[in-house]
Scaffold this motif. Structure first.
Motif, PDB file in Angstrom:
ATOM      1  N   ALA A  98       0.819  -1.212   0.000  1.00 58.08           N
ATOM      2  CA  ALA A  98       0.000   0.000   0.000  1.00 58.08           C
ATOM      3  C   ALA A  98       0.854   1.263   0.000  1.00 58.08           C
ATOM      4  CB  ALA A  98      -0.946  -0.005   1.201  1.00 58.08           C
ATOM      5  N   GLY A  99       1.925   1.247  -0.798  1.00 55.21           N
ATOM      6  CA  GLY A  99       2.724   2.449  -0.953  1.00 55.21           C
ATOM      7  C   GLY A  99       1.941   3.546  -1.640  1.00 55.21           C
ATOM      8  N   ALA A 100       2.400   4.779  -1.483  1.00 55.57           N
ATOM      9  CA  ALA A 100       1.676   5.928  -2.021  1.00 55.57           C
ATOM     10  C   ALA A 100       1.501   5.841  -3.530  1.00 55.57           C
ATOM     11  CB  ALA A 100       2.405   7.215  -1.641  1.00 55.57           C
ATOM     12  N   SER A 133       6.350  -2.392   8.773  1.00 56.54           N
ATOM     13  CA  SER A 133       7.517  -1.640   9.237  1.00 56.54           C
ATOM     14  C   SER A 133       7.609  -0.252   8.628  1.00 56.54           C
ATOM     15  CB  SER A 133       8.798  -2.420   8.918  1.00 56.54           C
ATOM     16  OG  SER A 133       8.926  -2.621   7.510  1.00 56.54           O
ATOM     17  N   ALA A 134       6.647   0.144   7.803  1.00 58.38           N
ATOM     18  CA  ALA A 134       6.676   1.476   7.199  1.00 58.38           C
ATOM     19  C   ALA A 134       6.633   2.541   8.292  1.00 58.38           C
ATOM     20  CB  ALA A 134       5.495   1.648   6.250  1.00 58.38           C
ATOM     21  N   THR A 135       7.388   3.600   8.113  1.00 61.36           N
ATOM     22  CA  THR A 135       7.485   4.669   9.105  1.00 61.36           C
ATOM     23  C   THR A 135       6.103   5.189   9.471  1.00 61.36           C
ATOM     24  OG1 THR A 135       9.615   5.307   8.154  1.00 61.36           O
ATOM     25  CG2 THR A 135       8.550   6.890   9.634  1.00 61.36           C
ATOM     26  N   ASP A 136       5.834   5.264  10.780  1.00 55.71           N
ATOM     27  CA  ASP A 136       4.548   5.773  11.295  1.00 55.71           C
ATOM     28  C   ASP A 136       3.358   4.975  10.756  1.00 55.71           C
ATOM     29  OD1 ASP A 136       5.757   7.905  12.769  1.00 55.71           O
ATOM     30  OD2 ASP A 136       5.963   9.027  10.897  1.00 55.71           O
ATOM     31  N   ASP A 137       3.617   3.735  10.309  1.00 57.46           N
ATOM     32  CA  ASP A 137       2.558   2.881   9.752  1.00 57.46           C
ATOM     33  C   ASP A 137       1.784   3.619   8.664  1.00 57.46           C
ATOM     34  OD1 ASP A 137       1.162   0.493   9.548  1.00 57.46           O
ATOM     35  OD2 ASP A 137      -0.335   1.038  11.058  1.00 57.46           O
ATOM     36  N   HIS A 138       2.505   4.364   7.832  1.00 53.87           N
ATOM     37  CA  HIS A 138       1.812   5.213   6.852  1.00 53.87           C
ATOM     38  C   HIS A 138       1.097   4.404   5.772  1.00 53.87           C
ATOM     39  CE1 HIS A 138       5.877   4.975   4.786  1.00 53.87           C
ATOM     40  NE2 HIS A 138       5.083   4.717   3.773  1.00 53.87           N
ATOM     41  N   GLN A 139       1.544   3.166   5.491  1.00 48.85           N
ATOM     42  CA  GLN A 139       0.847   2.398   4.457  1.00 48.85           C
ATOM     43  C   GLN A 139      -0.567   2.019   4.895  1.00 48.85           C
ATOM     44  OE1 GLN A 139       2.731  -0.770   2.369  1.00 48.85           O
ATOM     45  NE2 GLN A 139       4.452   0.488   1.685  1.00 48.85           N
ATOM     46  N   THR A 140      -0.749   1.724   6.176  1.00 48.91           N
ATOM     47  CA  THR A 140      -2.107   1.458   6.664  1.00 48.91           C
ATOM     48  C   THR A 140      -2.975   2.694   6.503  1.00 48.91           C
ATOM     49  OG1 THR A 140      -1.357  -0.215   8.247  1.00 48.91           O
ATOM     50  CG2 THR A 140      -3.485   0.820   8.684  1.00 48.91           C
ATOM     51  N   ALA A 141      -2.427   3.854   6.833  1.00 47.59           N
ATOM     52  CA  ALA A 141      -3.184   5.103   6.661  1.00 47.59           C
ATOM     53  C   ALA A 141      -3.525   5.331   5.196  1.00 47.59           C
ATOM     54  CB  ALA A 141      -2.383   6.279   7.220  1.00 47.59           C
ATOM     55  N   ASN A 142      -2.624   4.957   4.296  1.00 53.79           N
ATOM     56  CA  ASN A 142      -2.883   5.140   2.861  1.00 53.79           C
ATOM     57  C   ASN A 142      -4.097   4.354   2.371  1.00 53.79           C
ATOM     58  OD1 ASN A 142      -0.568   6.701   2.741  1.00 53.79           O
ATOM     59  ND2 ASN A 142       0.679   5.148   1.731  1.00 53.79           N
ATOM     60  N   THR A 143      -4.407   3.241   3.032  1.00 51.54           N
ATOM     61  CA  THR A 143      -5.483   2.373   2.547  1.00 51.54           C
ATOM     62  C   THR A 143      -6.868   2.848   2.964  1.00 51.54           C
ATOM     63  OG1 THR A 143      -5.544   0.912   4.503  1.00 51.54           O
ATOM     64  CG2 THR A 143      -3.937   0.392   2.773  1.00 51.54           C
TER      65      THR A 143
END
Length: 378
Positions: free
Chosen positions: A268-270, A290-300
Motif C-alpha cells: 500500500a505504498g503511495a 515496518s513502514a514509518t509511522d505505519d503510513h501504508q495502513t493510513a494510505n489504505t
C-alpha cells in the motif's frame, strides 16, 4: 511560454518520491519552465524518469546509528546545504519543491537560507519526517489525501489538497474501460510488492488463490512480481495448484499490466494507491508493517472506506483470509466493476496540473494560489 522560470525538485531516491517528482517535472517542462532535480545517488539513476532533466547529487545522511551516525549525517547535511546554495546561485530557482526523503532536507535548508519560496509535497496519509521537520518554514504543503496524520493545526492554513501525481502512461488508463469479465473469460490477477517485491505475498498469494471457487481457479491468469530469492518457490506453488502464472522480478510494462488486471494484490505504498485510483482497479492491500509511522495502513483508509479495496494486516494475512477477502471484494462481473468504479472515484487525475499551478503561484502574484484545504484540527 516566453517567461519560463527555473524550479528545483528535491526528492529522496525511492520510487514513492521520484515518480510524483517526475510527473511534476514533465508538467512544468510542458509549460515552458526549466527544471533541475536534486536527489541522492539512487534517485538520479532511476530509469526513464529524468532522462531530459539536469540532475544533481547532494550528500544527505540518515539520522540513525547512534551519536556517531547522527554526527556523520549532520556533516553530510551541512555539506549538502552548501552545495545546494552554490547550485541556486547559478541556477536561480523561482521555487524549490521537496518531495520528502532525507536528500530533500539540505536542498530545502539552502532555499530557506536564500529566502527562495518553498513547497513540500506529501505522498502519504501521514506527514513524513522530513516534511514534518520543515513544515513550519515552507510556504505551502501539498497533500495527496484530505486527511493527513501528524499535521500540526498551526500548519493547516497552508495545506493544499492536490493528489499524488502519476505517470502519464498510468493516467491514460483512466479513459479505458474496466476489462469485461465474461462468465467464461480469463480472470486476471496482478500481484506486486512494489519495486523490491514482497516475500509475504509470494508465500501467501498462490495458496490463497488456490482456495477460490473452482470455476475461477480454472480460468485464472496471474502475473506475479517477486523477489529474486522467491522466484523458484512461487513458480512451484502456482504449478502445484495448476494456476497459470507469469513470475518476474521486474515488470517494465506495469501500466499495461494494470490495464489488463481485474484485481490487484499489492502493498500500500503511495504510488501504488495513486495508480490504482487513477486507473480504477479493485485491490487487496497488505500494508508494510515496518513502514514509518505505519503510513501504508493510513494510505489504505480512503480507498477501503469507498469500497474499492480490502485491507488485510500482514499479521492476519493468511491464505484463508486472502480467499475470504477476495470473495468479499466480489468475484462476479458486476461486483468487480462496482469496486473498480469506487476505486476510480478516489483518484485525483489532475494532481500534476494542480501541483504545477501551486508551484507557479507560489512566487508570482499574477497566478493565484489554489485555495487552501480547510479542515478542523484533530
Amino acid at each position: 511560454m516566453s517567461n519560463g522560470r527555473h524550479y528545483v525538485l528535491a526528492a529522496g531516491g525511492t520510487g514513492g518520491h521520484m515518480v510524483p517528482a517526475a510527473a511534476l517535472a514533465a508538467e512544468l517542462t510542458a509549460r515552458g519552465h526549466h527544471v533541475a532535480l536534486v536527489s541522492d545517488a539512487r534517485g538520479v539513476r532511476f530509469p526513464d524518469l529524468f532522462d531530459d532533466i539536469a540532475t544533481h547529487v547532494l550528500p544527505a545522511g540518515r539520522f540513525s546509528g547512534g551519536p556517531l551516525g547522527w554526527l556523520k549525517a549532520g556533516r553530510q547535511m551541512v555539506a549538502g546545504r552548501r552545495m545546494a546554495i552554490q547550485l541556486y546561485r547559478g541556477f536561480k530557482p523561482a521555487a524549490v519543491i521537496g518531495f520528502g526523503g532525507y536528500p530533500a532536507f539540505p536542498a530545502l535548508a539552502a532555499a530557506f537560507h536564500l529566502k527562495i519560496p518553498t513547497i513540500v509535497h506529501e505522498q502519504n496519509a501521514v506527514l513524513g519526517r522530513v516534511n514534518r521537520l520543515v513544515a513550519g518554514k515552507v510556504d505551502a504543503i501539498a497533500t495527496s489525501y484530505g486527511d493527513v496524520e501528524r499535521m500540526k493545526p498551526a500548519h493547516l492554513g497552508k495545506v493544499h489538497l492536490v493528489g499524488n501525481p502519476v505517470r502519464t502512461s498510468v493516467l491514460e488508463l483512466r479513459d479505458r474501460p474496466y476489462p469485461v469479465l465474461d462468465e467464461d473469460g480469463i480472470f486476471r490477477v496482478l500481484v506486486t510488492g512494489g519495486s523490491q517485491g514482497a516475500s509475504v505475498l509470494s508465500q501467501v498469494v498462490p495458496d490463497g488463490l488456490a482456495m477460490l471457487p473452482v470455476h475461477f481457479r480454472r480460468r485464472m491468469q496471474v502475473t506475479h512480481q517477486a523477489r529474486v530469492e522467491d522466484i523458484d518457490m512461487v513458480r512451484q506453488k502456482y504449478a502445484a495448484h495448476d494456476i497459470p502464472a507469469e513470475i518476474a522480478t521486474y515488470l517494465p510494462d506495469m501500466p499495461e499490466r494494470l490495464a489488463w488486471a481485474h484485481v490487484v494484490i499489492a502493498r500500500a505504498g503511495a504510488s501504488t494507491i495513486a495508480e490504482l485510483t487513477a486507473a480504477g482497479r479493485p485491490a487487496i492491500l497488505v500494508p508494510l508493517p515496518s513502514a514509518t509511522d505505519d503510513h501504508q495502513t493510513a494510505n489504505t483508509r480512503e480507498i477501503s472506506a469507498a469500497g474499492g479495496a480490502r485491507t488485510i494486516r500482514q499479521d492476519q494475512f493468511t491464505a484463508t483470509e486472502l480467499a475470504k477477502q477476495m470473495q468479499k471484494l466480489g468475484l462476479d462481473t458486476l461486483a468487480l466493476a462496482n469496486a473498480a468504479a469506487r476505486a476510480k472515484d478516489c483518484g485525483r487525475p489532475h494532481a500534476a496540473r494542480d501541483l504545477a499551478d501551486l508551484v507557479e503561484g507560489i512566487d508570482s502574484p499574477r497566478v493565484p494560489l489554489p485555495p487552501a484545504l480547510v479542515r478542523e484540527a484533530a
